[in-house]
Design an enzyme around this catalytic site. Structure first.
Site, PDB file in Angstrom:
ATOM      1  N   GLU A 180       0.841  -1.207   0.000  1.00  0.00           N
ATOM      2  CA  GLU A 180       0.000   0.000   0.000  1.00  0.00           C
ATOM      3  C   GLU A 180       0.873   1.253   0.000  1.00  0.00           C
ATOM      4  O   GLU A 180       0.821   2.057   0.928  1.00  0.00           O
ATOM      5  CB  GLU A 180      -0.887   0.025   1.256  1.00  0.00           C
ATOM      6  CG  GLU A 180      -1.757  -1.197   1.460  1.00  0.00           C
ATOM      7  CD  GLU A 180      -2.397  -1.247   2.858  1.00  0.00           C
ATOM      8  OE1 GLU A 180      -1.937  -0.519   3.767  1.00  0.00           O
ATOM      9  OE2 GLU A 180      -3.356  -2.008   3.032  1.00  0.00           O
ATOM     10  N   PRO A 181       1.690   1.452  -1.021  1.00  0.00           N
ATOM     11  CA  PRO A 181       2.575   2.625  -0.992  1.00  0.00           C
ATOM     12  C   PRO A 181       1.829   3.908  -1.344  1.00  0.00           C
ATOM     13  O   PRO A 181       0.938   3.905  -2.193  1.00  0.00           O
ATOM     14  CB  PRO A 181       3.601   2.299  -2.080  1.00  0.00           C
ATOM     15  CG  PRO A 181       2.844   1.470  -3.059  1.00  0.00           C
ATOM     16  CD  PRO A 181       1.850   0.676  -2.267  1.00  0.00           C
ATOM     17  N   GLY A 182       2.171   4.977  -0.705  1.00  0.00           N
ATOM     18  CA  GLY A 182       1.634   6.293  -1.043  1.00  0.00           C
ATOM     19  C   GLY A 182       2.782   7.212  -1.409  1.00  0.00           C
ATOM     20  O   GLY A 182       3.069   7.490  -2.568  1.00  0.00           O
ATOM     21  N   ARG A 183       3.517   7.618  -0.385  1.00  0.00           N
ATOM     22  CA  ARG A 183       4.616   8.566  -0.535  1.00  0.00           C
ATOM     23  C   ARG A 183       5.636   8.159  -1.597  1.00  0.00           C
ATOM     24  O   ARG A 183       6.072   8.979  -2.395  1.00  0.00           O
ATOM     25  CB  ARG A 183       5.326   8.687   0.818  1.00  0.00           C
ATOM     26  CG  ARG A 183       6.308   9.831   0.927  1.00  0.00           C
ATOM     27  CD  ARG A 183       7.127   9.703   2.215  1.00  0.00           C
ATOM     28  NE  ARG A 183       6.282   9.524   3.384  1.00  0.00           N
ATOM     29  CZ  ARG A 183       5.777  10.506   4.101  1.00  0.00           C
ATOM     30  NH1 ARG A 183       6.034  11.753   3.790  1.00  0.00           N
ATOM     31  NH2 ARG A 183       5.007  10.251   5.151  1.00  0.00           N
ATOM     32  N   ARG A 222       2.655  19.662   6.398  1.00  0.00           N
ATOM     33  CA  ARG A 222       3.629  18.731   6.993  1.00  0.00           C
ATOM     34  C   ARG A 222       4.643  19.404   7.928  1.00  0.00           C
ATOM     35  O   ARG A 222       4.913  18.871   8.994  1.00  0.00           O
ATOM     36  CB  ARG A 222       4.343  17.907   5.908  1.00  0.00           C
ATOM     37  CG  ARG A 222       3.402  17.016   5.101  1.00  0.00           C
ATOM     38  CD  ARG A 222       4.147  16.096   4.149  1.00  0.00           C
ATOM     39  NE  ARG A 222       4.878  15.070   4.863  1.00  0.00           N
ATOM     40  CZ  ARG A 222       6.177  15.057   5.044  1.00  0.00           C
ATOM     41  NH1 ARG A 222       6.938  15.982   4.503  1.00  0.00           N
ATOM     42  NH2 ARG A 222       6.749  14.109   5.749  1.00  0.00           N
ATOM     43  N   TYR A 270       4.269  17.868  11.616  1.00  0.00           N
ATOM     44  CA  TYR A 270       5.278  16.965  12.158  1.00  0.00           C
ATOM     45  C   TYR A 270       6.691  17.507  12.147  1.00  0.00           C
ATOM     46  O   TYR A 270       7.635  16.755  12.289  1.00  0.00           O
ATOM     47  CB  TYR A 270       5.357  15.622  11.420  1.00  0.00           C
ATOM     48  CG  TYR A 270       4.267  15.110  10.549  1.00  0.00           C
ATOM     49  CD1 TYR A 270       3.147  14.505  11.116  1.00  0.00           C
ATOM     50  CD2 TYR A 270       4.392  15.139   9.162  1.00  0.00           C
ATOM     51  CE1 TYR A 270       2.179  13.948  10.291  1.00  0.00           C
ATOM     52  CE2 TYR A 270       3.420  14.571   8.344  1.00  0.00           C
ATOM     53  CZ  TYR A 270       2.310  13.983   8.921  1.00  0.00           C
ATOM     54  OH  TYR A 270       1.365  13.413   8.120  1.00  0.00           O
ATOM     55  N   CYS A 310      -1.990  33.186  10.676  1.00  0.00           N
ATOM     56  CA  CYS A 310      -1.834  33.680  12.044  1.00  0.00           C
ATOM     57  C   CYS A 310      -1.561  32.544  13.030  1.00  0.00           C
ATOM     58  O   CYS A 310      -2.390  32.239  13.891  1.00  0.00           O
ATOM     59  CB  CYS A 310      -3.070  34.464  12.435  1.00  0.00           C
ATOM     60  SG  CYS A 310      -3.456  35.694  11.193  1.00  0.00           S
ATOM     61  N   TYR A 324       0.822  13.828   0.817  1.00  0.00           N
ATOM     62  CA  TYR A 324       0.403  14.518   2.048  1.00  0.00           C
ATOM     63  C   TYR A 324       0.609  16.023   1.937  1.00  0.00           C
ATOM     64  O   TYR A 324       0.865  16.700   2.919  1.00  0.00           O
ATOM     65  CB  TYR A 324       1.121  13.920   3.280  1.00  0.00           C
ATOM     66  CG  TYR A 324       1.002  12.411   3.319  1.00  0.00           C
ATOM     67  CD1 TYR A 324      -0.199  11.819   3.663  1.00  0.00           C
ATOM     68  CD2 TYR A 324       2.065  11.593   2.949  1.00  0.00           C
ATOM     69  CE1 TYR A 324      -0.339  10.431   3.644  1.00  0.00           C
ATOM     70  CE2 TYR A 324       1.931  10.205   2.925  1.00  0.00           C
ATOM     71  CZ  TYR A 324       0.729   9.637   3.278  1.00  0.00           C
ATOM     72  OH  TYR A 324       0.597   8.278   3.239  1.00  0.00           O
TER      73      TYR A 324
HETATM   74  C1  PLP Z   1      -0.976   5.953   5.234  1.00  0.00           C
HETATM   75  C2  PLP Z   1      -1.053   4.485   4.986  1.00  0.00           C
HETATM   76  C3  PLP Z   1      -0.329   3.915   3.941  1.00  0.00           C
HETATM   77  C4  PLP Z   1       0.612   4.681   3.054  1.00  0.00           C
HETATM   78  O1  PLP Z   1       1.757   5.081   3.712  1.00  0.00           O
HETATM   79  P1  PLP Z   1       3.002   5.726   2.889  1.00  0.00           P
HETATM   80  O2  PLP Z   1       3.975   6.061   3.926  1.00  0.00           O
HETATM   81  O3  PLP Z   1       2.473   6.929   2.195  1.00  0.00           O
HETATM   82  O4  PLP Z   1       3.494   4.708   1.925  1.00  0.00           O
HETATM   83  C5  PLP Z   1      -0.492   2.561   3.716  1.00  0.00           C
HETATM   84  N1  PLP Z   1      -1.315   1.808   4.478  1.00  0.00           N
HETATM   85  C6  PLP Z   1      -2.025   2.323   5.499  1.00  0.00           C
HETATM   86  C7  PLP Z   1      -2.917   1.465   6.285  1.00  0.00           C
HETATM   87  C8  PLP Z   1      -1.916   3.681   5.787  1.00  0.00           C
HETATM   88  O5  PLP Z   1      -2.599   4.196   6.805  1.00  0.00           O
END
Ligand code: PLP
Length: 404
Positions: free
Chosen positions: A268-271, A307, A311, A338, A367
């Protein structure tokens, strides 16, 4: 992105042109970078051809998801809204997994109706809720259980999710109970063990420990899991100092795991797919002398890119037109909002800047826009996709009339 004759360019377009034509702040994505990222992600793990489910929460632009889908990727969603968006982008429901600790009755109903691949449950109550809903619908629903492997991801504490103190997943004891519960329930079919230990992970060792924990539990339960969903979290390089995640080592750890367990891997990659494709173009409104430092007041703020405020994340900032004239001042790059946390970064060394100059805030594809808000009643930026010489508006700049 590179400098061409001192002008910062993305693919064949120079940022100055984009900024003048579309205004600032503007999110701008590179198609070729996106395509490179997806292809190299696939290449890294090609020996076991995983199902790759793009994490929608990292970028919720429907046009981006549509492009990603064309590479055969599925989606990881965490709300009904994200599920609807993934479907709208044309993602095959059979490649969609649903994560999250608080799925409501409505969300579960919708996910069942759309026949998605897996609902990854994160508690006993949720599994029971899924079973009850499925029973009423006279259906058998494919589920996963998210394990909290109590593994330190060695990343920022705010984006760690796999330790026992985090709300995510269930511990091993509950995991065994839930496997039993699923066996005795007629309307859920347990297909998957899922984990996701955090985000922006640059060290492969936490992944190795996570795999060990998963392997132990699988051997003990003796349940046949059709899928093991390893989540995402692969880190990217935000600064030149960041080391890179060693994909070779992660890949070989998974290959070893697969020697013992015959299962299909889901990621499940996002970043790692979208992070470095995006840039936020911004303009300097004012430069204000703050005594020990100069405040570079930008037209983008924490509402556009949260971001750093959320964080303490640090994004590289580049001048859109490069010069060799170095400033003697310390620059603090801030937004107009502000809040004192509305600041991006403080730099001791930078080229000399002046009001109305354009700057590029780097690696904001993940993000960035998805975490943006209308705080201070600021409209959200325009989003552009650049492909060679072509520029496509993939989301219009929000109008104040939509907000007021
Ligand atoms: C946020 C999330 C991801 C993606 O994370 P990345 O760091 O963006 O790869 C994958 N799985 C779950 C369950 C998440 O909450």
């Amino acid at each position: 992105m590179k400098y061409n004759n001192k002008k910062l360019t993305i693919e064949n377009i120079n940022f100055q042109v984009l900024a003048k034509k579309f205004g600032t702040p503007a999110y701008c994505y590179s198609y070729s970078k996106l395509s490179d990222n997806i292809n190299s992600f696939k290449e890294n793990f090609k020996s076991f051809s995983p199902l790759i489910c793009f994490s929608i929460k990292s970028n919720t632009n429907v046009n981006i998801i549509r492009e990603i889908k064309k590479f055969g990727l599925g989606a990881d969603v965490v709300s009904k809204g994200e599920l609807m968006l993934a479907l709208k982008a044309g993602v095959n429901p059979n490649k969609i997994v649903f994560s999250g600790v608080g799925k409501t009755n409505e969300e579960i109903n919708f996910a069942i109706k759309k026949k998605i691949l897996l609902i990854n449950a994160e508690s006993k109550s949720e599994i029971q809720e899924i079973n009850n809903i499925a029973k009423r619908k006279k259906k058998i629903v494919q589920v996963g259980i998210r394990l909290n492997p109590n593994t330190d991801a060695k990343t920022l504490k705010q984006i760690s999710t796999g330790k026992s103190e985090n709300k995510f997943g269930v511990n091993s004891k509950t995991f065994y109970e839930l496997v039993k519960y699923c066996k005795n329930s007629k309307n859920v079919s347990l297909q998957c063990l899922s984990v996701h230990i955090g985000s922006q992970i640059l060290d492969h060792k936490p992944y190795e420990r996570m795999l060990k924990a998963v392997s132990n539990i699988m051997s003990k339960t003796k349940h046949k899991f059709k899928f093991v969903d390893l989540g995402g979290g692969m880190g990217i390089s935000y600064s030149n100092k960041n080391k890179k995640l060693n994909y070779k080592k992660y890949n070989s750890a998974i290959k070893n795991f697969l020697k013992k367990h015959n299962t299909k891997i889901i990621f499940e990659p996002g970043r790692s797919i979208i992070g470095n494709t995006g840039t936020l173009i911004t303009k300097i409104i004012y430069i204000k002398d703050g005594g020990t430092k100069q405040f570079i007041i930008l037209d983008s703020a924490m509402n556009d890119l949260m971001r750093p405020a959320l964080y303490g994340a640090v994004h590289k900032i580049l001048p859109v037109i490069k010069s060799n004239n170095i400033s003697r001042n310390t620059y603090e790059f801030v937004g107009p909002i502000c809040e004192s946390t509305d600041k991006f970064v403080t730099l001791k060394k930078f080229q000399k800047l002046k009001e109305k100059d354009f700057l590029a805030i780097c690696d904001v594809g993940a993000y960035g826009m998805s975490l943006s808000s209308n705080y201070n009643l600021r409209p959200k930026p325009v989003e552009l996709l650049v492909k060679g010489r072509k520029i496509k508006i993939i989301k219009n700049r929000q109008k104040l009339t939509e907000l007021i």
